[in-house]
Design a protein around this motif. Structure first.
Motif, PDB file in Angstrom:
ATOM      1  N   ASP A  67     -16.871 -12.225  -3.569  1.00 45.87           N
ATOM      2  CA  ASP A  67     -18.057 -12.751  -3.779  1.00 45.87           C
ATOM      3  C   ASP A  67     -18.658 -12.110  -4.947  1.00 45.87           C
ATOM      4  N   VAL A  68     -18.989 -10.742  -4.656  1.00 42.62           N
ATOM      5  CA  VAL A  68     -19.936  -9.973  -5.582  1.00 42.62           C
ATOM      6  C   VAL A  68     -19.121  -9.707  -6.911  1.00 42.62           C
ATOM      7  N   LEU A  69     -18.124  -9.497  -6.901  1.00 44.47           N
ATOM      8  CA  LEU A  69     -17.406  -9.099  -8.271  1.00 44.47           C
ATOM      9  C   LEU A  69     -16.786 -10.251  -9.131  1.00 44.47           C
ATOM     10  N   GLY A  70     -16.790 -11.514  -8.430  1.00 42.68           N
ATOM     11  CA  GLY A  70     -16.020 -12.548  -9.051  1.00 42.68           C
ATOM     12  C   GLY A  70     -14.569 -12.411  -9.382  1.00 42.68           C
ATOM     13  N   ALA A  71     -13.902 -11.903  -8.240  1.00 45.21           N
ATOM     14  CA  ALA A  71     -12.370 -11.303  -8.171  1.00 45.21           C
ATOM     15  C   ALA A  71     -11.645 -12.311  -7.327  1.00 45.21           C
ATOM     16  N   GLU A  72     -10.673 -12.206  -7.395  1.00 45.71           N
ATOM     17  CA  GLU A  72      -9.730 -13.005  -6.262  1.00 45.71           C
ATOM     18  C   GLU A  72      -9.002 -12.179  -5.389  1.00 45.71           C
ATOM     19  N   CYS A  73      -8.870 -12.405  -4.352  1.00 41.82           N
ATOM     20  CA  CYS A  73      -8.048 -11.515  -3.258  1.00 41.82           C
ATOM     21  C   CYS A  73      -6.706 -12.036  -3.361  1.00 41.82           C
ATOM     22  N   VAL A  74      -5.895 -11.104  -3.605  1.00 49.29           N
ATOM     23  CA  VAL A  74      -4.229 -11.360  -3.794  1.00 49.29           C
ATOM     24  C   VAL A  74      -3.599 -11.404  -2.638  1.00 49.29           C
ATOM     25  N   GLN A  75      -3.886 -10.129  -1.820  1.00 51.70           N
ATOM     26  CA  GLN A  75      -3.329 -10.398  -0.434  1.00 51.70           C
ATOM     27  C   GLN A  75      -4.152  -9.438   0.325  1.00 51.70           C
ATOM     28  N   VAL A  76      -4.115  -9.322   1.571  1.00 48.32           N
ATOM     29  CA  VAL A  76      -4.631  -8.254   2.673  1.00 48.32           C
ATOM     30  C   VAL A  76      -3.358  -8.203   3.531  1.00 48.32           C
ATOM     31  N   ILE A  77      -2.895  -6.906   3.760  1.00 50.78           N
ATOM     32  CA  ILE A  77      -2.090  -6.404   4.526  1.00 50.78           C
ATOM     33  C   ILE A  77      -2.625  -5.138   5.532  1.00 50.78           C
ATOM     34  N   GLY A  78      -2.788  -5.389   6.678  1.00 50.15           N
ATOM     35  CA  GLY A  78      -3.196  -4.157   7.478  1.00 50.15           C
ATOM     36  C   GLY A  78      -4.377  -3.883   7.147  1.00 50.15           C
ATOM     37  N   ARG A  79      -4.840  -2.581   6.666  1.00 51.71           N
ATOM     38  CA  ARG A  79      -6.069  -2.060   6.111  1.00 51.71           C
ATOM     39  C   ARG A  79      -5.857  -1.841   4.336  1.00 51.71           C
ATOM     40  N   LYS A  80      -5.099  -2.360   3.897  1.00 56.02           N
ATOM     41  CA  LYS A  80      -5.237  -2.333   2.462  1.00 56.02           C
ATOM     42  C   LYS A  80      -5.345  -4.015   1.962  1.00 56.02           C
ATOM     43  N   PHE A  81      -5.844  -3.987   0.694  1.00 57.80           N
ATOM     44  CA  PHE A  81      -5.903  -5.602   0.228  1.00 57.80           C
ATOM     45  C   PHE A  81      -5.902  -5.294  -1.345  1.00 57.80           C
ATOM     46  N   VAL A  82      -5.535  -6.119  -2.035  1.00 56.83           N
ATOM     47  CA  VAL A  82      -5.500  -6.346  -3.461  1.00 56.83           C
ATOM     48  C   VAL A  82      -6.404  -7.244  -4.115  1.00 56.83           C
ATOM     49  N   LEU A  83      -7.084  -6.866  -5.382  1.00 60.29           N
ATOM     50  CA  LEU A  83      -8.223  -7.787  -5.852  1.00 60.29           C
ATOM     51  C   LEU A  83      -7.709  -8.056  -7.426  1.00 60.29           C
ATOM     52  N   TYR A  84      -7.843  -9.146  -7.775  1.00 60.27           N
ATOM     53  CA  TYR A  84      -7.386  -9.559  -9.279  1.00 60.27           C
ATOM     54  C   TYR A  84      -8.558 -10.139  -9.932  1.00 60.27           C
ATOM     55  N   ARG A  85      -8.783  -9.770 -11.094  1.00 57.84           N
ATOM     56  CA  ARG A  85      -9.954 -10.167 -12.046  1.00 57.84           C
ATOM     57  C   ARG A  85      -9.430 -10.138 -13.392  1.00 57.84           C
ATOM     58  N   GLU A  86      -9.335 -11.202 -14.154  1.00 59.39           N
ATOM     59  CA  GLU A  86      -8.659 -11.586 -15.277  1.00 59.39           C
ATOM     60  C   GLU A  86      -9.714 -10.899 -16.336  1.00 59.39           C
ATOM     61  N   SER A  87      -9.107  -9.975 -17.061  1.00 56.76           N
ATOM     62  CA  SER A  87      -9.649  -9.406 -18.278  1.00 56.76           C
ATOM     63  C   SER A  87      -8.942  -9.558 -19.624  1.00 56.76           C
ATOM     64  N   GLU A  88      -9.721  -9.151 -20.687  1.00 52.81           N
ATOM     65  CA  GLU A  88      -8.869  -9.250 -21.982  1.00 52.81           C
ATOM     66  C   GLU A  88      -7.491  -8.750 -22.154  1.00 52.81           C
ATOM     67  N   ASP A  89      -7.405  -7.647 -21.301  1.00 46.93           N
ATOM     68  CA  ASP A  89      -6.260  -6.820 -21.278  1.00 46.93           C
ATOM     69  C   ASP A  89      -5.279  -7.057 -20.209  1.00 46.93           C
ATOM     70  N   SER A  90      -5.522  -8.033 -19.487  1.00 52.25           N
ATOM     71  CA  SER A  90      -4.862  -8.354 -18.253  1.00 52.25           C
ATOM     72  C   SER A  90      -3.660  -9.120 -18.717  1.00 52.25           C
ATOM     73  N   PRO A  91      -2.538  -9.091 -18.015  1.00 52.37           N
ATOM     74  CA  PRO A  91      -1.034  -9.750 -18.216  1.00 52.37           C
ATOM     75  C   PRO A  91      -1.409 -11.337 -17.849  1.00 52.37           C
ATOM     76  N   LYS A  92      -0.857 -12.106 -18.991  1.00 49.05           N
ATOM     77  CA  LYS A  92      -0.789 -13.396 -18.752  1.00 49.05           C
ATOM     78  C   LYS A  92      -0.155 -13.956 -17.664  1.00 49.05           C
ATOM     79  N   LEU A  93      -0.792 -14.820 -16.705  1.00 50.49           N
ATOM     80  CA  LEU A  93      -0.024 -15.314 -15.626  1.00 50.49           C
ATOM     81  C   LEU A  93       0.417 -16.583 -15.820  1.00 50.49           C
ATOM     82  N   LEU A  94       1.874 -16.634 -15.310  1.00 45.54           N
ATOM     83  CA  LEU A  94       2.648 -17.898 -15.396  1.00 45.54           C
ATOM     84  C   LEU A  94       1.775 -19.187 -16.138  1.00 45.54           C
TER      85      LEU A  94
END
Length: 94
Positions: A67-94
């Protein structure tokens, strides 16, 4: 909003990276959010570890940070989670 195919692709990328940031007993501070925002600008994909002493769960932390960062949550597993936010250098998604 990312599609399920894009999310699956990002999950694969996220499984290969290490959790370089962690949320501890102080929770999510402004400084921490700034550091994560900088990391998302640089890498577009960040894995975060939530310590047992943290006042929030990994799911709660991911929702708040998205909510604060304007990111997307990719996954949550246990006590870890992965966030994604598109940037100019980010890999192009499908």
């Amino acid at each position: 909003m990312i599609t399920s195919k894009q999310r699956a692709y990002l999950r694969g990328l996220g499984s290969k990276i290490s959790a370089l940031h962690q949320i501890g007993k102080d929770g999510i501070s402004e400084n921490f959010l700034g550091a994560i925002s900088d990391a998302l600008d640089a890498n577009s994909l960040v894995k975060i570890h939530v310590l047992e002493t943290a006042p929030v769960s990994a799911r709660e932390a991911s929702i708040e940070m998205c909510d604060v960062l304007g990111a997307e949550c990719v996954q949550v597993i246990g006590r870890k989670f992965v966030l994604y936010r598109e940037s100019e250098d980010s890999p192009k998604l499908l």
